[in-house]
Write a protein that holds these residues in place. Structure first.
Motif, PDB file in Angstrom:
ATOM      1  N   CYS A 174       0.867  -1.132   0.140  1.00  0.00           N
ATOM      2  CA  CYS A 174      -0.097   0.042   0.035  1.00  0.00           C
ATOM      3  C   CYS A 174       0.795   1.238   0.181  1.00  0.00           C
ATOM      4  CB  CYS A 174      -0.758   0.152   1.258  1.00  0.00           C
ATOM      5  SG  CYS A 174       0.117  -0.645   2.647  1.00  0.00           S
ATOM      6  N   HIS A 175       2.130   1.067  -0.594  1.00  0.00           N
ATOM      7  CA  HIS A 175       2.997   2.276  -0.710  1.00  0.00           C
ATOM      8  C   HIS A 175       4.091   1.850  -1.615  1.00  0.00           C
ATOM      9  CE1 HIS A 175       4.818  -0.649   2.164  1.00  0.00           C
ATOM     10  NE2 HIS A 175       5.890  -0.369   1.645  1.00  0.00           N
TER      11      HIS A 175
ATOM     12  N   ASN B 198      -3.068   6.293   0.209  1.00  0.00           N
ATOM     13  CA  ASN B 198      -2.954   5.828   1.420  1.00  0.00           C
ATOM     14  C   ASN B 198      -2.215   7.054   2.237  1.00  0.00           C
ATOM     15  OD1 ASN B 198      -2.257   4.498   3.815  1.00  0.00           O
ATOM     16  ND2 ASN B 198      -1.441   2.768   2.970  1.00  0.00           N
TER      17      ASN B 198
ATOM     18  N   CYS C 103       1.160   4.373   5.323  1.00  0.00           N
ATOM     19  CA  CYS C 103       2.483   4.179   5.350  1.00  0.00           C
ATOM     20  C   CYS C 103       3.606   4.784   4.465  1.00  0.00           C
ATOM     21  CB  CYS C 103       2.764   2.448   5.206  1.00  0.00           C
ATOM     22  SG  CYS C 103       1.781   1.694   4.131  1.00  0.00           S
TER      23      CYS C 103
HETATM   24 ZN    ZN Z   1       2.295  -0.008   3.102  1.00  0.00          ZN
END
Ligand code: ZN
Ligand code: MG
Length: 222
Positions: free
Chosen positions: A94-95, A123, A126
């Motif tokens: 998610c990054h 997001n 993170c």
């Molecule tokens: Zn992430």
């Protein structure tokens, strides 16, 4: 043991971010890491920025998405180099991590670039933890997300240089307190520079474009 592994990952990400920074410094390329929650209007903003900057600067984009190449396709009309990272292939992260950015940069002709825009995965958590070796971190927040996000995601707002407050064309329809937002943001990061824009109507885009141009020119020593 797990903590040790996490520390190793963060340290190695930091080291590679340093290598990316050195590479960009040697090529005098300005790089922006653009972050936000999903639906804040990052891609439309990127579209506007490219449109306003591409006559003067040579631009490339790195698109981070968990899945789909939809955002990259929306930018394809500009005929600039775009590299899509589908993080799904690396386990659905998610990054973005600095090593992936480094691999992307190696695909570009770096001698013919002035600006790289990274559209990070949507997001607010993170991506803040992973340095990518950029010159400027921009967090995009739309007014529809409310005033409390800086308080809820302090690291993201604390580690960003610039806040782009997007979708201000919707303000007349919302019960939004700009004072509350500003108080929340100053609380976590008094130094952050704030731009109020509507990527949709173009309102406020001129000063953001000037700000980014100054960054690019500054790095070139122009
Ligand atoms: Zn992430
Ligand atoms: Mg997008």
């Amino acid at each position: 043991m797990e903590i040790k592994i996490l520390q190793d990952i963060m340290q190695s990400n930091k080291n590679v971010a340093g290598e990316v920074k050195a590479l960009l410094e040697s090529k005098k390329i300005y790089m922006i890491d653009m972050m936000s929650s999903p639906g804040s209007g990052k891609t439309m903003l990127t579209d506007r920025l490219i449109g306003a900057l591409k006559e003067r600067y040579r631009i490339a984009v790195i698109e981070g998405d968990i899945k789909t190449t939809r955002d990259a396709e929306r930018l394809a009309k500009h005929n600039i180099p775009i590299f899509q990272i589908e993080t799904d292939r690396f386990g659905g992260d998610c990054h973005l991590e600095s090593s992936w950015v480094k691999n992307c940069l190696e695909q570009f002709d770096l001698d013919s670039l002035d600006l790289v825009i990274i559209e990070n995965v949507g997001n607010l958590v993170c991506p803040a933890e992973f340095q990518l070796g950029d010159d400027e971190r921009i967090v995009v927040l739309s007014v529809t997300e409310g005033e409390d996000k800086p308080a809820k995601y302090p690291l993201m707002f604390n580690t960003s240089d610039t806040l782009v407050l997007n979708k201000i064309d919707l303000l007349p329809h919302l019960d939004y307190s700009m004072d509350e937002l500003m108080a929340n943001i100053k609380n976590v990061n008094p130094k952050i520079e704030v731009f109020q824009v509507s990527a949709k109507t173009g309102e406020g885009m001129d000063s953001l474009v000037q700000h980014i141009s100054a960054g690019i020119d500054g790095k070139k020593g122009a």
